[in-house]
Write an enzyme that holds these catalytic residues in place. Structure first.
Site, PDB file in Angstrom:
ATOM      1  N   CYS A 193      21.878  26.977   2.214  1.00 39.04           N
ATOM      2  CA  CYS A 193      22.550  28.168   2.324  1.00 39.04           C
ATOM      3  C   CYS A 193      23.616  28.787   1.626  1.00 39.04           C
ATOM      4  O   CYS A 193      23.866  30.008   1.620  1.00 39.04           O
ATOM      5  CB  CYS A 193      23.025  27.828   3.754  1.00 39.04           C
ATOM      6  SG  CYS A 193      24.158  26.494   3.402  1.00 39.04           S
TER       7      CYS A 193
ATOM      8  N   SER B  79      18.911  28.283  10.911  1.00 41.56           N
ATOM      9  CA  SER B  79      18.801  29.697  10.736  1.00 41.56           C
ATOM     10  C   SER B  79      19.706  30.508  11.317  1.00 41.56           C
ATOM     11  O   SER B  79      19.818  30.114  12.608  1.00 41.56           O
ATOM     12  CB  SER B  79      17.198  29.838  10.687  1.00 41.56           C
ATOM     13  OG  SER B  79      16.837  29.759  12.011  1.00 41.56           O
TER      14      SER B  79
ATOM     15  N   SER C 177      31.174  23.265  -1.887  1.00 41.55           N
ATOM     16  CA  SER C 177      31.380  22.318  -0.687  1.00 41.55           C
ATOM     17  C   SER C 177      32.229  21.170  -1.067  1.00 41.55           C
ATOM     18  O   SER C 177      32.041  20.680  -2.127  1.00 41.55           O
ATOM     19  CB  SER C 177      29.637  21.769  -0.650  1.00 41.55           C
ATOM     20  OG  SER C 177      28.845  22.866  -0.193  1.00 41.55           O
TER      21      SER C 177
ATOM     22  N   ARG D 251      28.728  15.515   8.579  1.00 38.46           N
ATOM     23  CA  ARG D 251      29.499  16.653   8.638  1.00 38.46           C
ATOM     24  C   ARG D 251      29.796  17.166  10.102  1.00 38.46           C
ATOM     25  O   ARG D 251      31.001  17.735  10.419  1.00 38.46           O
ATOM     26  CB  ARG D 251      29.215  17.992   7.812  1.00 38.46           C
ATOM     27  CG  ARG D 251      30.286  18.877   7.482  1.00 38.46           C
ATOM     28  CD  ARG D 251      29.724  19.684   6.234  1.00 38.46           C
ATOM     29  NE  ARG D 251      28.859  20.802   6.763  1.00 38.46           N
ATOM     30  CZ  ARG D 251      28.424  21.895   6.262  1.00 38.46           C
ATOM     31  NH1 ARG D 251      28.800  21.962   4.933  1.00 38.46           N
ATOM     32  NH2 ARG D 251      27.594  22.770   6.680  1.00 38.46           N
TER      33      ARG D 251
ATOM     34  N   GLU E 292      26.860  26.972  11.840  1.00 37.03           N
ATOM     35  CA  GLU E 292      26.590  27.190  10.476  1.00 37.03           C
ATOM     36  C   GLU E 292      25.307  27.567  10.220  1.00 37.03           C
ATOM     37  O   GLU E 292      24.130  27.182  10.361  1.00 37.03           O
ATOM     38  CB  GLU E 292      26.787  25.729   9.794  1.00 37.03           C
ATOM     39  CG  GLU E 292      27.926  25.226  10.118  1.00 37.03           C
ATOM     40  CD  GLU E 292      29.187  25.932   9.256  1.00 37.03           C
ATOM     41  OE1 GLU E 292      28.873  26.622   8.261  1.00 37.03           O
ATOM     42  OE2 GLU E 292      30.397  25.717   9.553  1.00 37.03           O
TER      43      GLU E 292
HETATM   44  P1  NAP Z   1      16.178  26.129  11.585  1.00 37.29           P
HETATM   45  O1  NAP Z   1      14.414  26.480  11.827  1.00 37.29           O
HETATM   46  O2  NAP Z   1      16.874  27.042  12.299  1.00 37.29           O
HETATM   47  O3  NAP Z   1      15.871  24.708  12.393  1.00 37.29           O
HETATM   48  C1  NAP Z   1      17.217  24.063  12.248  1.00 37.29           C
HETATM   49  C2  NAP Z   1      17.300  23.105  13.506  1.00 37.29           C
HETATM   50  O4  NAP Z   1      17.297  23.829  14.558  1.00 37.29           O
HETATM   51  C3  NAP Z   1      16.018  21.956  13.335  1.00 37.29           C
HETATM   52  O5  NAP Z   1      16.560  20.837  13.930  1.00 37.29           O
HETATM   53  C4  NAP Z   1      15.149  22.749  14.273  1.00 37.29           C
HETATM   54  O6  NAP Z   1      14.114  21.610  15.114  1.00 37.29           O
HETATM   55  C5  NAP Z   1      15.979  23.184  15.436  1.00 37.29           C
HETATM   56  N1  NAP Z   1      15.507  24.342  16.121  1.00 37.29           N
HETATM   57  C6  NAP Z   1      14.400  25.091  15.961  1.00 37.29           C
HETATM   58  N2  NAP Z   1      13.926  25.687  16.888  1.00 37.29           N
HETATM   59  C7  NAP Z   1      14.659  25.631  17.948  1.00 37.29           C
HETATM   60  C8  NAP Z   1      14.961  26.156  19.173  1.00 37.29           C
HETATM   61  N3  NAP Z   1      14.305  27.254  19.694  1.00 37.29           N
HETATM   62  N4  NAP Z   1      15.822  25.581  19.883  1.00 37.29           N
HETATM   63  C9  NAP Z   1      16.943  24.626  19.510  1.00 37.29           C
HETATM   64  N5  NAP Z   1      16.572  24.122  18.206  1.00 37.29           N
HETATM   65  C10 NAP Z   1      15.752  24.645  17.474  1.00 37.29           C
HETATM   66  O7  NAP Z   1      16.407  25.986   9.946  1.00 37.29           O
HETATM   67  P2  NAP Z   1      15.820  25.144   9.101  1.00 37.29           P
HETATM   68  O8  NAP Z   1      14.582  25.796   8.464  1.00 37.29           O
HETATM   69  O9  NAP Z   1      15.657  23.861   9.564  1.00 37.29           O
HETATM   70  O10 NAP Z   1      17.042  25.213   8.142  1.00 37.29           O
HETATM   71  C11 NAP Z   1      17.157  26.211   7.141  1.00 37.29           C
HETATM   72  C12 NAP Z   1      18.281  27.206   7.333  1.00 37.29           C
HETATM   73  O11 NAP Z   1      19.364  26.515   7.846  1.00 37.29           O
HETATM   74  C13 NAP Z   1      18.426  28.222   6.364  1.00 37.29           C
HETATM   75  O12 NAP Z   1      18.616  29.539   7.321  1.00 37.29           O
HETATM   76  C14 NAP Z   1      19.844  27.775   6.047  1.00 37.29           C
HETATM   77  O13 NAP Z   1      20.836  28.786   5.313  1.00 37.29           O
HETATM   78  C15 NAP Z   1      20.532  27.188   7.125  1.00 37.29           C
HETATM   79  N6  NAP Z   1      21.455  26.226   6.790  1.00 37.29           N
HETATM   80  C16 NAP Z   1      22.848  26.536   6.913  1.00 37.29           C
HETATM   81  C17 NAP Z   1      23.968  25.804   6.456  1.00 37.29           C
HETATM   82  C18 NAP Z   1      25.457  26.234   6.697  1.00 37.29           C
HETATM   83  O14 NAP Z   1      26.282  25.168   6.666  1.00 37.29           O
HETATM   84  N7  NAP Z   1      25.667  27.495   6.874  1.00 37.29           N
HETATM   85  C19 NAP Z   1      23.521  24.576   5.801  1.00 37.29           C
HETATM   86  C20 NAP Z   1      22.285  24.344   5.551  1.00 37.29           C
HETATM   87  C21 NAP Z   1      21.326  25.037   6.082  1.00 37.29           C
HETATM   88  P3  NAP Z   1      12.813  21.453  14.255  1.00 37.29           P
HETATM   89  O15 NAP Z   1      12.818  20.713  13.111  1.00 37.29           O
HETATM   90  O16 NAP Z   1      12.136  20.477  15.607  1.00 37.29           O
HETATM   91  O17 NAP Z   1      12.145  22.911  14.599  1.00 37.29           O
END
Ligand code: NAP
Length: 479
Positions: free
Chosen positions: A286, A231, A443, A161, A252
């Site tokens: 999400c 997140s 979506s 995407r 997002e």
């Molecule tokens: P996340 O913990 O925020 O991680 C997302 C990405 O960010 C991963 O690649 C992670 O790497 C990286 N990351 C983590 N800490 C970081 C930092 N300090 N600096 C830079 N990058 C960092 O989220 P998640 O647990 O994978 O996914 C779930 C979340 O995504 C939920 O809140 C969901 O709602 C949201 N989401 C939103 C959408 C949308 O389109 N709005 C779609 C899907 C999901 P690592 O894996 O190496 O930690």
């Protein structure tokens, strides 16, 4: 079928180990077995990716939109040819059921077709300034190099995407996939290579040194766009990082979707819609329905129908096609889901189905239905991110819209009601970037996906998605 899983970094069209040789484990969430050991990029690797992206982007931006579109269409075709490989790999590393994974794989592929078609329609206009008589020529230029950071819940689609519109716009990208699910992004590089995407244009750098690697890229002036899905908490940190070099952020972020069923709804259709909105991707979305509001007068009948549908779901290894609900992605996610259920029950909710922690190994959690959930329960404020339906009731239309809007999130809302005019009027009052009106799924590659408030900035998909990767230039001249 896949023989060998790709497990190295992909830089300049080549597979390579991390400069310090480090690797990390990727687990199968069904049985916790190690399925691969993946190279973990260092800051030096990220800088190498950036150097190669810089020269690749300059050449790519010179190619005609038609030329770029042809390459993107080949990616779509090659991706489709390998849908089965993607489906199995998504299930293997993420855990989701085969049906969810094949849905994701097809959705992911479709972004390449959509943006192949959009690439040839750059926006622009030629105008006359009314006072000076100067001519105004407005066109779009590729923004440059984009850093893409993706989550684990849609290992293929959250990457495509972003990659497809970026390439359509003439940008190069560096993708940092989630550490839980880096394999699908690496498999995508095989597809891009065969389809003729130039070396260096798309680079993938899984890493366990996430903070330092991302920070080094944010501090390099060659990066112009940061497109993040994940997140809200991490998005907030990245926005602070973007401020240092005034980078264009596309965010997002999280959601807390209300799902409202009015008294005049078609209850069978609404129950099917809630199955889709709640259980697609086993709730790890999400867009998942997080707060379910049923009109008092239909609550008992609707709940009975819905519990029957949830009870019929099979739980187990997502690789078996008969399974509807695979394991959650990791222990922390599964434990958080259970804690939210326990908190709601402690505060007075009734558990009609599920709610018990299964024995391990693996991270399965049963489909769960809670009713009489008090508004102060944690699951009404935090993303549940699991197969748990949390039901409340309402009596008054204005009151339920107010309750639905009482959240810092604003990604998607769902509304079922019998009369379309009423439905449209209520939809316009919902403070969300997207509304599913008598639909449990929003979506679509052809539509602008995204949220308001703390759910994000910008849109992905549709015509709008390409705008994150272009900059508007205006040329003024007098003739
Ligand atoms: P996340 O913990 O925020 O991680 C997302 C990405 O960010 C991963 O690649 C992670 O790497 C990286 N990351 C983590 N800490 C970081 C930092 N300090 N600096 C830079 N990058 C960092 O989220 P998640 O647990 O994978 O996914 C779930 C979340 O995504 C939920 O809140 C969901 O709602 C949201 N989401 C939103 C959408 C949308 O389109 N709005 C779609 C899907 C999901 P690592 O894996 O190496 O930690």
């Amino acid at each position: 079928m896949l023989n060998e899983l790709p497990s190295q970094l992909y830089i300049n069209g080549e597979w390579c180990d991390a400069s310090d040789g480090a690797r990390f484990d990727v687990l199968n969430p069904f049985d916790e077995s190690v399925i691969a050991q993946v190279s973990s990029a260092t800051v030096a690797d990220a800088q190498a990716a950036l150097a190669t992206a810089e020269s690749a982007q300059k050449a790519w931006a010179q190619r005609t939109p038609r030329d770029r579109a042809t390459v993107l269409m080949k990616v779509f075709e090659e991706f489709q040819r390998r849908v089965e490989d993607f489906t199995r790999l998504i299930t293997l590393e993420n855990g989701k059921a085969y049906g969810d994974a094949i849905g994701e794989a097809n959705y992911a592929a479709e972004f390449f077709r959509w943006y192949a078609e959009e690439a040839v329609r750059p926006e622009g206009h030629y105008g006359h300034a009314p006072a000076s008589g100067a001519r105004t020529l407005v066109h779009e230029r590729p923004a440059g190099i984009a850093l893409l950071i993706t989550p684990w819940n849609y290992p293929a689609a959250m990457g495509t995407r972003k990659i497809a519109p970026a390439l359509a716009a003439g940008c190069a990208v560096i993708l940092k996939p989630a550490s839980e699910t880096p394999l699908t992004s690496l498999l995508l590089m095989e597809v891009l290579k065969i389809a003729g995407v130039p070396d260096g244009l798309v680079n993938v750098i899984p890493t366990r040194q996430t903070g330092p690697v991302v920070d080094a890229l944010l501090d390099d002036p060659r990066i112009r766009v940061v497109s993040f899905t994940g997140s809200t908490e991490v998005g907030r940190q990245l926005l602070t990082g973007c401020a240092r070099n005034i980078l264009n952020p596309a965010m997002e972020l999280g959601g807390n979707a209300p799902f409202i069923v009015c008294e005049d709804s078609d209850l069978d259709a609404a129950a099917d819609g809630l199955m889709m909105a709640k259980m697609r991707n086993l709730g790890e979305a999400c867009t998942a329905a997080n707060r379910i509001y049923l009109h008092d007068s239909i609550a008992a009948e609707f709940t009975e129908k819905y519990v029957a549908k949830m009870a019929a779901l099979t739980v187990g290894n997502g690789l078996e096609e008969r399974i509807d609900v695979g394991p959650l992605v990791n222990r922390a996610t599964r434990d958080k889901v259970h804690e939210l259920v326990q908190d709601a029950v402690a505060q007075g909710a009734k558990c009609l189905l599920g709610g018990t922690m299964p024995d391990g190994p693996g991270f399965c959690y049963p489909p769960t239905v809670l009713t009489d959930v008090p508004a102060q329960a944690k699951c009404c404020h935090d993303e549940i991110f699991g197969p748990v339906a949390a039901i409340q009731t309402f009596t008054d239309e204005a009151e339920v819209i107010d309750r639905a809007n009482t959240t810092e999130y604003g990604l998607v809302a769902y509304l079922y009601c019998g009369e379309l005019g009423r439905g449209l009027k209520l939809s316009e009052q919902l403070e969300f970037g997207m509304v599913g009106l008598n639909r449990g799924l929003v979506s679509d590659p052809a539509a602008p996906f995204g949220g308001v408030k703390q759910s994000g900035i910008g849109r992905e998909g549709g015509r709008e998605g390409i705008r994150e990767f272009v900059e508007t230039q205006y040329i003024s001249t007098v003739i």
